[in-house]
Design a protein around this motif. Structure first.
Motif, PDB file in Angstrom:
ATOM      1  N   ARG A 116       0.838  -1.209   0.000  1.00 26.25           N
ATOM      2  CA  ARG A 116       0.000   0.000   0.000  1.00 26.25           C
ATOM      3  C   ARG A 116       0.868   1.253   0.000  1.00 26.25           C
ATOM      4  N   TYR A 117       1.924   1.244   0.809  1.00 26.20           N
ATOM      5  CA  TYR A 117       2.803   2.406   0.854  1.00 26.20           C
ATOM      6  C   TYR A 117       3.553   2.586  -0.463  1.00 26.20           C
ATOM      7  N   CYS A 118       3.926   1.481  -1.088  1.00 24.79           N
ATOM      8  CA  CYS A 118       4.560   1.572  -2.410  1.00 24.79           C
ATOM      9  C   CYS A 118       3.608   2.210  -3.416  1.00 24.79           C
ATOM     10  N   ASN A 119       2.358   1.772  -3.400  1.00 22.94           N
ATOM     11  CA  ASN A 119       1.369   2.335  -4.326  1.00 22.94           C
ATOM     12  C   ASN A 119       1.182   3.831  -4.096  1.00 22.94           C
ATOM     13  N   THR A 120       1.106   4.227  -2.830  1.00 29.85           N
ATOM     14  CA  THR A 120       0.940   5.649  -2.520  1.00 29.85           C
ATOM     15  C   THR A 120       2.143   6.450  -2.994  1.00 29.85           C
ATOM     16  N   PHE A 121       3.331   5.905  -2.780  1.00 26.43           N
ATOM     17  CA  PHE A 121       4.542   6.593  -3.231  1.00 26.43           C
ATOM     18  C   PHE A 121       4.500   6.817  -4.734  1.00 26.43           C
ATOM     19  N   TRP A 139      13.812   6.905  -7.925  1.00 26.66           N
ATOM     20  CA  TRP A 139      13.133   6.400  -6.731  1.00 26.66           C
ATOM     21  C   TRP A 139      11.890   5.589  -7.111  1.00 26.66           C
ATOM     22  N   SER A 140      11.192   6.040  -8.127  1.00 29.63           N
ATOM     23  CA  SER A 140      10.006   5.294  -8.582  1.00 29.63           C
ATOM     24  C   SER A 140      10.396   3.914  -9.100  1.00 29.63           C
ATOM     25  N   ALA A 141      11.496   3.857  -9.848  1.00 26.94           N
ATOM     26  CA  ALA A 141      11.959   2.567 -10.362  1.00 26.94           C
ATOM     27  C   ALA A 141      12.360   1.643  -9.215  1.00 26.94           C
ATOM     28  N   GLU A 142      13.015   2.198  -8.206  1.00 23.66           N
ATOM     29  CA  GLU A 142      13.413   1.383  -7.052  1.00 23.66           C
ATOM     30  C   GLU A 142      12.193   0.860  -6.303  1.00 23.66           C
ATOM     31  N   ILE A 143      11.156   1.654  -6.209  1.00 27.47           N
ATOM     32  CA  ILE A 143       9.932   1.227  -5.527  1.00 27.47           C
ATOM     33  C   ILE A 143       9.186   0.180  -6.352  1.00 27.47           C
ATOM     34  N   LYS A 144       9.161   0.316  -7.674  1.00 30.45           N
ATOM     35  CA  LYS A 144       8.524  -0.703  -8.515  1.00 30.45           C
ATOM     36  C   LYS A 144       9.218  -2.049  -8.336  1.00 30.45           C
ATOM     37  N   ALA A 145      10.547  -2.029  -8.295  1.00 30.49           N
ATOM     38  CA  ALA A 145      11.289  -3.274  -8.086  1.00 30.49           C
ATOM     39  C   ALA A 145      11.033  -3.824  -6.688  1.00 30.49           C
TER      40      ALA A 145
END
Length: 644
Positions: A116-121, A139-145
């Motif tokens: 959920r926090y990844c989605n919000t980010f 940062w978005s790419a790191e969160i997707k991974a």
């Protein structure tokens, strides 16, 4: 981790140099929107997204893979005297349950909360005013991974999972909140899609700042993609008859009934691609020596092997992905595996308890010096392995005690055995001085201080100590002050891709070949200081034709996994994906008579090892997948895994 429930307040308090009153106007409340106005609070949110990766991957305590197979033995002392949830030990004991599962990552405040926090980010990071577009993209790419990594952990723990593409709003109808588990192949597709997106913007590890080495890179995302397809191709998930009628709450079938050999090809191609990406960006197996195995200095090979799984200060040219150990786990592995000395010993450390030990099964798993299983080497005396012998070859100086009685089981073994396991009358490098001779009989330096088996004091139940995961350059006493340095947990390393490539192509091709199967396997073996697989079997094997067939190479590759990645948490998952866990994990565990005061007593009159732990249970097919907590099933309406 209770602060997950009060994250917004935590993020505010974490802001450097600020108090709550400094940030929030009187009578106002910090909101998600205002958090994503500034880089500092956005970065805190980013870090919290990663918070649940440590417990379920980089923890010997809460990640069951490290201690939940048959690689280690631990007695009642560790179970009774420490208030830790040793997930692996209890799962191996057959104590897993649906009411309150061990390693319960499928819950509202764990992995799905992080997702959920990844989605919000990903939804909000574009609003940050003091970040560059390049930073937002990275940062978005790191969160997707990262989100893909969480999904991967759900996949191998539970099989099909609930895909959360975007967060469900709090005011949604309850029926809209009860999302079903998606079919397995759809779950795999979702992970791969996220990683493909991430790889477009992820740089190689070498181009990342040191402070970002714990976050995913191009190499790690490519490797995770290969791992996902590799698991999807394996027998557990590919045509497993136990899951033929497994459906979700919408009565959709979660698995395709028939085995699909093309999945192995997709996995093999992904492994090829990931391997090439790693090699192109400077990754290589740690190896300080060259030449054939006969002329390699064994001590150098042992050092290379020892360093391959260590991530001191996030420096390791073989490591593809490293992450911070869970705080509770910072010093646990060394604490539990290093020997427990008398308080009068010069290297005594009160932190070292030495009561997690290698099992006899693993001791016998390692190869001979010819790179063959001990039962398959025609020049190694398998029938006399429990008798005493003597080593006279000087190349084994400081490895085994020369010209003295040593158990034959400990002689003429491959370098990885001596790098990973400390055996009686062999040497243990513990610091920068001379190696220490392992003397394991009762009352000796390494031996138990008790005259009987007890649960009130730490005891090593098998008579073997684990070197792997311990820095050989640090002494027992030195470890008391060593944890000011950052020992990262190596979660992926290059040897894994070589073995994935060899296994996947071997399963897909009609017969093994040099390019796809022998070649990658030999890369791992050469670093280990043993001969190429064809040479070993054709010259020294009792069954030389085994290396020529798909079935024979399957067994050989599986054993290579067990040896190369011993004690790194791979066997736990491999036995499951190979569908061989029920054959391996229901047997008692063996060791030596640790209260024996001399060789004859210690080695059970040279008649073979004795049973040291009997509480073992793996129920098939139930235990191949983890249970979802019963309460979660009632609340969410998700279908429980078969057998639970």
């Amino acid at each position: 981790m209770n602060y997950f429930n009060t994250l917004l307040m935590s993020l505010i308090l974490l802001l450097s140099g600020c108090t709550y009153l400094d940030v929030v106007p009187k009578g106002d409340i910090e909101s998600v929107e205002s958090i994503f106005e500034k880089r500092e609070s956005t970065e805190n949110w980013f870090k919290v997204c990663h918070e649940w990766l440590s417990p379920f991957t980089a923890s010997h305590i809460s990640n069951p893979a490290y201690m939940g197979a048959d690689e280690v033995v631990a007695g009642n002392f560790i179970r009774q005297h420490f208030n830790f949830a040793w997930s692996g030990l209890y799962i191996a004991d057959g104590m897993q349950m649906a009411q309150n599962p061990y390693c319960n990552m499928w819950r509202k405040d764990a992995v799905y909360n992080s997702i959920r926090y990844c989605n919000t980010f990903l939804e909000m990071v574009g609003n940050v005013c003091n970040m560059t577009d390049a930073e937002k993209k990275l940062w978005s790419a790191e969160i997707k991974a990262l989100k893909a990594h969480y999904y991967f952990e759900l996949l191998r723990h539970y099989g099909p999972f609930v895909i959360v593409t975007e967060n469900v709003t709090p005011n949604a109808h309850i029926d809209d909140m009860k999302l079903p588990r998606s079919p397995f192949d759809i779950c795999v597709k979702e992970i791969v899609s996220l990683l493909d997106e991430a790889m477009k913007d992820l740089p190689p590890m070498s181009q990342k700042e040191a402070s970002r080495r714990a976050y995913h890179s191009l190499e790690s995302a490519a490797t995770l993609k290969a791992m996902t397809l590799f698991y999807a191709a394996s027998p557990l998930f590919n045509g497993n008859p136990a899951y033929t009628n497994f459906t979700n709450s919408k009565k959709e079938k979660l698995f395709i009934a028939n085995r699909d050999p093309e999945k192995w090809k997709r996995a093999a191609i992904a492994a090829d691609s990931a391997l090439q990406i790693c090699l192109n960006n400077g990754k290589s197996l740690i190896s300080s020596t060259s030449g054939d195995y006969v002329n390699k200095d064994i001590m150098n090979v042992i050092s290379d092997v020892s360093q391959s799984s260590l991530g001191l200060n996030f420096e390791n040219k073989e490591a593809i992905f490293m992450f911070h150990y869970e705080k509770l786990d910072d010093e646990s592995w060394t604490r539990w595996t290093r020997p427990y000395y008398k308080s009068t010993d010069s290297d005594y450390s009160s932190s070292m308890l030495g009561c997690i030990s290698p099992s006899m099964k693993m001791v016998e798993m390692y190869y001979t010096e010819h790179g063959l299983p001990i039962e398959q080497d025609k020049e190694w005396d398998y029938m006399s392995r429990y008798q005493l012998g003597r080593e006279t070859n000087k190349k084994y100086k400081n490895i085994v005690e020369l010209d003295k009685d040593v158990l034959r089981l400990h002689l003429r073994r491959e370098p990885r055995f001596y790098a990973h396991v400390a055996a009686d009358r062999c040497y243990f490098q513990m610091g920068t001085g001379m190696p220490v001779l392992v003397e394991a009989y009762q009352g000796e330096k390494f031996g138990t201080l008790q005259t009987s088996l007890v649960s009130s004091s730490p005891q090593n139940l098998t008579g073997y100590w684990m070197k792997k995961g311990s820095d050989p350059t640090v002494s027992n006493k030195g470890y008391d002050n060593a944890f000011g340095q950052e020992y990262a947990c190596v979660l992926m390393r290059l040897a894994e891709l070589y073995l994935m490539k060899a296994e996947a192509w071997n399963e897909y091709l009609e017969a093994p070949d040099q390019e796809h199967v022998y070649g990658p396997l030999n890369e791992v073996r050469r670093r280990a200081g043993i001969p190429d697989v064809e040479e070993a079997w054709l010259n020294y094997g009792k069954n030389p034709d085994k290396v020529k067939t798909k079935e024979g190479m399957r067994e050989i590759i599986h054993r290579e996994w067990d040896v190369e990645f011993a004690f790194e948490g791979r066997r736990f998952w491999n036995l499951r994906r190979w569908l061989t866990a029920e054959e391996e994990l229901n047997a008692s565990q063996y060791g030596w008579n640790i209260i024996g005061k001399d060789a004859r007593q210690f080695y059970n009159n040279f008649e073979g090892p004795v049973v040291v732990w009997t509480k073992r249970e793996f129920i098939a097919p139930r235990d191949y997948l983890f249970p979802i907590r019963s309460e979660e099933i009632l609340i969410s309406g998700c279908v429980q895994n078969p057998g639970w």
